[in-house]
Design a protein around this motif. Structure first.
Motif, PDB file in Angstrom:
ATOM      1  N   ASP A   1      -1.298   1.524  -6.027  1.00  0.00           N
ATOM      2  CA  ASP A   1      -2.550   2.188  -6.401  1.00  0.00           C
ATOM      3  C   ASP A   1      -3.700   1.183  -6.440  1.00  0.00           C
ATOM      4  O   ASP A   1      -4.798   1.469  -5.954  1.00  0.00           O
ATOM      5  CB  ASP A   1      -2.401   2.874  -7.766  1.00  0.00           C
ATOM      6  N   VAL A   2      -3.439   0.009  -7.021  1.00  0.00           N
ATOM      7  CA  VAL A   2      -4.491  -1.010  -7.109  1.00  0.00           C
ATOM      8  C   VAL A   2      -4.919  -1.438  -5.706  1.00  0.00           C
ATOM      9  O   VAL A   2      -6.123  -1.512  -5.391  1.00  0.00           O
ATOM     10  CB  VAL A   2      -3.992  -2.244  -7.904  1.00  0.00           C
TER      11      VAL A   2
ATOM     12  N   ARG B   1     -14.133  -3.152   1.514  1.00  0.00           N
ATOM     13  CA  ARG B   1     -14.042  -3.959   0.300  1.00  0.00           C
ATOM     14  C   ARG B   1     -15.436  -4.392  -0.150  1.00  0.00           C
ATOM     15  O   ARG B   1     -16.365  -4.454   0.644  1.00  0.00           O
ATOM     16  CB  ARG B   1     -13.198  -5.213   0.582  1.00  0.00           C
TER      17      ARG B   1
ATOM     18  N   LYS C   1     -14.519  10.455   4.341  1.00  0.00           N
ATOM     19  CA  LYS C   1     -15.266  10.205   3.108  1.00  0.00           C
ATOM     20  C   LYS C   1     -16.586  10.981   3.078  1.00  0.00           C
ATOM     21  O   LYS C   1     -17.031  11.422   2.029  1.00  0.00           O
ATOM     22  CB  LYS C   1     -15.532   8.705   2.983  1.00  0.00           C
TER      23      LYS C   1
ATOM     24  N   ASP D   1     -15.201  -4.456  -6.426  1.00  0.00           N
ATOM     25  CA  ASP D   1     -13.855  -3.875  -6.297  1.00  0.00           C
ATOM     26  C   ASP D   1     -12.785  -4.962  -6.278  1.00  0.00           C
ATOM     27  O   ASP D   1     -11.744  -4.836  -6.922  1.00  0.00           O
ATOM     28  CB  ASP D   1     -13.741  -3.067  -4.997  1.00  0.00           C
TER      29      ASP D   1
ATOM     30  N   TRP E   1       0.839  -1.196   0.000  1.00  0.00           N
ATOM     31  CA  TRP E   1       0.000   0.000   0.000  1.00  0.00           C
ATOM     32  C   TRP E   1       0.874   1.245   0.000  1.00  0.00           C
ATOM     33  O   TRP E   1       2.006   1.212   0.510  1.00  0.00           O
ATOM     34  CB  TRP E   1      -0.931   0.022   1.227  1.00  0.00           C
TER      35      TRP E   1
ATOM     36  N   GLY F   1      -4.622   0.152  -2.840  1.00  0.00           N
ATOM     37  CA  GLY F   1      -5.272   1.256  -2.126  1.00  0.00           C
ATOM     38  C   GLY F   1      -6.705   1.445  -2.594  1.00  0.00           C
ATOM     39  O   GLY F   1      -7.623   1.702  -1.803  1.00  0.00           O
ATOM     40  N   LYS F   2      -6.904   1.311  -3.907  1.00  0.00           N
ATOM     41  CA  LYS F   2      -8.214   1.601  -4.481  1.00  0.00           C
ATOM     42  C   LYS F   2      -9.196   0.434  -4.281  1.00  0.00           C
ATOM     43  O   LYS F   2     -10.366   0.650  -3.982  1.00  0.00           O
ATOM     44  CB  LYS F   2      -8.031   1.865  -5.979  1.00  0.00           C
ATOM     45  N   TYR F   3      -8.719  -0.796  -4.438  1.00  0.00           N
ATOM     46  CA  TYR F   3      -9.657  -1.934  -4.474  1.00  0.00           C
ATOM     47  C   TYR F   3      -9.533  -2.893  -3.285  1.00  0.00           C
ATOM     48  O   TYR F   3     -10.423  -3.688  -3.030  1.00  0.00           O
ATOM     49  CB  TYR F   3      -9.468  -2.727  -5.772  1.00  0.00           C
TER      50      TYR F   3
ATOM     51  N   GLY G   1      -9.842  -5.396  -8.685  1.00  0.00           N
ATOM     52  CA  GLY G   1      -8.489  -5.347  -8.118  1.00  0.00           C
ATOM     53  C   GLY G   1      -7.673  -6.546  -8.560  1.00  0.00           C
ATOM     54  O   GLY G   1      -6.516  -6.415  -8.966  1.00  0.00           O
TER      55      GLY G   1
END
Lengths: 459, 249
Positions: free
Chosen positions: A340-341, A350, A187, A354, A64, A343-345, A358
């Motif tokens: 990035d992957v 979860r 968020k 996603d 991460w 962190g995002k997915y 991911g």
């Protein structure tokens, strides 16, 4: 504690091979027979023949971008064991520590110790609301203070080393819960200017703060121009600790591969779905010793030296030096893509869509990892080191993602928005990851039974 | 502080090297180590440097920034005049391996020479807070070796084999002043650790990132022990008289 251990080690004549990176475990049939490594300084390879090997390589927080972990937390032991045929368990459980630094950019992710909250540190959002009350799980709510006054009383009494009937502040809820709370506050638009929340200890006596939290005081003063005795800190969640790892026998540290042992963060199963603060230290002290004794016993009982396979060694060497010989991308760029992957997915929250996406992207990142190219010589070359480390990170990232897909519930650090509740049936299984002919195989395996002598303690 | 900053970074190995220039975009709050990382990931992936915690706790990223021994992770770019280049070199007191990485193994050899904590046989494991505070200062040492780097006995005169250097006087002091430790390291300090070479210029104290009073609290008291034991019977007599007088009043 590190210094004391180090002093003991130095004077007991333990050989420490510093800056030496293992790239593969050697096998003799089913059994592990040593390791192949390179010296970072010279780039030369070295073979360690051994009757038993203990892995103690830590976690893989470098999967991460925002992490409290250093460059070396690339899951090397996880991947070495996986490739040697060992089982990994609980890989879906990765702990995000609620309080990392978030500003300035260079220090993003660096840990702010839980002790700040232990000393009475209060979390508030941009509206000044002490939001943790809102996030206490209903079944735990009665363990926590009901009012700020009760919370402060708990702090005052505990700090003074006295017994109290006051209950603890809501900020001391478990790490998974506090991390989710902070994430949600930000968020939903109640974050601080740099995208975190406030952690404030400035209302406590300033000399006390400096005495009890000296490193935090200096860290913020030197790196962020914040005087924590006068101002609040800006904090946010940071990838911190791998609960998942090599399946290891609790008595001997033995993995599922003969001759291979493991201890500490690279093992799985010890901390369930959510490690509590301070427990990793006791883990490694107790189970580090057991793994050492387990390995010594194994070596005594299997006194014959494992044989060394020349082809296997050549394969490891070729694989390690391949980045010099092929054309492809810079490893730093690919590392950033992997982060990035994740962190995002594959982050704090979860869901199926996603995780599927991911996984798809991780597999394409893995292709890029297999094509990284590095310049320069084998002398202390960080780009080259990273190229090999990325292969390990890719194993851990994929395992985390696949195990997370399979666990269709929320438990501890694993939060599925599409399955927000615990599922009692899934409490009885570990998600187990193993290398197979077709690639990475994940399956639910029954949790080990609690031995009778321990069960008695819970009754 | 924003815009670009020019870094002149030593690139080379045991056989020699040179300063090479890199232009690095600067962000608020950036430290020298951030710039080195930027160079690694954008311009020179093989640039060698050691680092670990990024929070001035592990002592790995020691280097010389504009000629001063510094932890790179703690050295802010806004401490330097804007527009001027920043030079980063490896520690001079140790042989360079590559770029900013030096061979600090002489330190590990020295660490082995100092006998570990050995409790008095009849120790009652009980001590006063004051005694512990004194030793605790030395335990703050993060082994960054900046004090070794700046010490002229090592830096200019290369006495690594016969002179322990400030970092190890700090660890010796932690043991010698420990209320429970029962060993006597005074002969060792005089001989193998060569404490006599130190002439108290206090450079080590100045560069210590943990603000340990190396000279005043570690080296001078240890030197006094050596002098008392080996060189100064008169002083010893005078102290005895002084103690007697103090007892009388």
């Amino acid at each position: 504690m590190i210094r004391t251990l180090q002093e003991r080690g130095v004077h007991q004549g333990i050989d420490v091979f510093m800056e030496c990176t293992v790239v593969g475990l050697l096998k003799d049939g089913d059994r592990v027979g040593g390791a192949i490594a390179y010296w970072r300084e010279t780039g030369r390879f070295v073979i360690f023949r051994a009757k038993a090997v203990v892995l103690a390589t830590g976690g893989y927080g470098k999967a991460w971008k925002v992490t409290s972990n250093s460059w070396e937390y690339t899951g090397d032991g996880h991947a070495l064991a996986y490739e040697a045929g060992a089982e990994l368990i609980d890989m879906e459980f990765f702990q995000f520590h609620p309080t990392g630094m978030i500003w300035p950019p260079g220090v993003m992710g660096i840990l702010i110790t839980e002790a700040v909250r232990g000393e009475g540190g209060v979390l508030t959002n941009s509206k000044g609301e002490r939001f943790m009350w809102k996030y206490l799980p209903d079944n735990k709510r009665k363990e926590f203070a009901e009012t700020p006054e009760e919370s402060q009383k708990w702090v005052d009494m505990v700090v003074a080393g006295k017994q109290t009937d006051a209950r603890r502040p809501p900020e001391l809820s478990t790490r998974d819960n506090v991390a989710r709370a902070i994430y949600t506050e930000v968020k939903e638009g109640r974050g601080t200017p740099h995208g975190g929340v406030w952690l404030d200890i400035s209302f406590q006596d300033s000399d006390r703060v400096k005495k009890k939290l000296p490193s935090m005081y200096h860290q913020f003063k030197d790196l962020a121009d914040v005087d924590i005795t006068k101002q609040p800190m800006e904090v946010g969640p940071t990838a911190h600790y791998a609960m998942g790892g090599i399946r290891a026998d609790p008595d001997s540290g033995a993995s599922t591969v003969p001759g291979l042992f493991a201890a500490g963060e690279c093992t799985g199963g010890m901390h369930g779905a959510n490690r509590l603060g301070g427990n990793s230290l006791s883990d490694l002290v107790v189970f580090g010793r057991r793994a050492g004794m387990g390995a010594a016993d194994f070596a005594k009982q299997n006194a014959q030296w494992p044989s060394v396979n020349e082809d296997e060694i050549q394969n490891h060497v070729h694989r390690a030096i391949a980045p010099f010989e092929r054309s492809g991308e810079d490893p730093y760029a690919v590392h950033s893509a992997l982060q990035d992957v994740m962190g995002k997915y594959v982050g704090i929250f979860r869901n199926e869509r996603d995780l599927e996406e991911g996984l798809r992207q991780l597999l394409s990142v893995r292709q890029r990892i297999e094509n990284t190219h590095v310049e320069g010589s084998v002398l202390f070359n960080p780009g080259w080191h990273l190229a090999r480390d990325l292969e390990n990170l890719a194993v851990c990232a994929e395992a985390t993602c696949r195990a997370a897909l399979l666990r269709k519930e929320s438990r501890g650090a694993h939060s599925r928005t599409d399955f927000p509740k615990e599922d009692a049936k899934l409490a009885k299984v570990n998600m187990s990851v193993k290398k197979s002919q077709e690639g990475m195989a994940v399956s639910a395996t029954p949790c080990p039974q609690m031995p009778d002598e321990l069960r008695k303690l819970f009754e | 502080m924003t815009g670009d900053c020019t870094f002149k970074v030593f690139r080379g190995d045991r056989s020699g090297g040179e300063l090479r220039e890199y232009k690095v975009p600067v962000e608020t709050g950036m430290v020298v180590l951030d710039a080195i990382h930027w160079i690694q990931s954008h311009a020179a992936p093989d640039l060698a440097c050691r680092w670990n915690c990024k929070a001035a706790r592990c002592g790995s990223c020691s280097a010389e920034v504009n000629g001063r021994p510094k932890l790179m992770c703690k050295t802010r770019l806004d401490d330097f005049p804007q527009g001027e280049p920043i030079t980063v070199r490896p520690m001079k007191a140790f042989p360079v391996l590559k770029d900013l990485v030096t061979d600090v193994s002489s330190n590990y050899a020295m660490a082995k020479k100092i006998p570990a904590f050995t409790p008095q046989p009849d120790a009652a494991w009980k001590w006063y807070q004051n005694d512990i505070d004194r030793v605790q200062e030395f335990r703050k040492c993060i082994q960054c070796f900046l004090c070794q780097d700046v010490c002229h006995v090592l830096r200019e005169h290369n006495k690594h084999a016969v002179f322990a250097g400030p970092a190890f006087f700090v660890s010796a002091a932690a043991l010698e002043m420990h209320p429970i430790d029962g060993l006597d390291r005074t002969p060792l300090l005089k001989e193998a650790l060569g404490i006599g070479y130190c002439n108290i210029t206090k450079c080590c104290t100045e560069v210590c990132p943990e603000d340990i009073h190396i000279t005043d609290n570690a080296i001078i008291p240890l030197k006094e022990r050596v002098v008392d034991r080996y060189y100064d019977p008169l002083l010893r007599l005078w102290r005895k008289i002084r103690r007697l007088r103090a007892g009388a009043t």
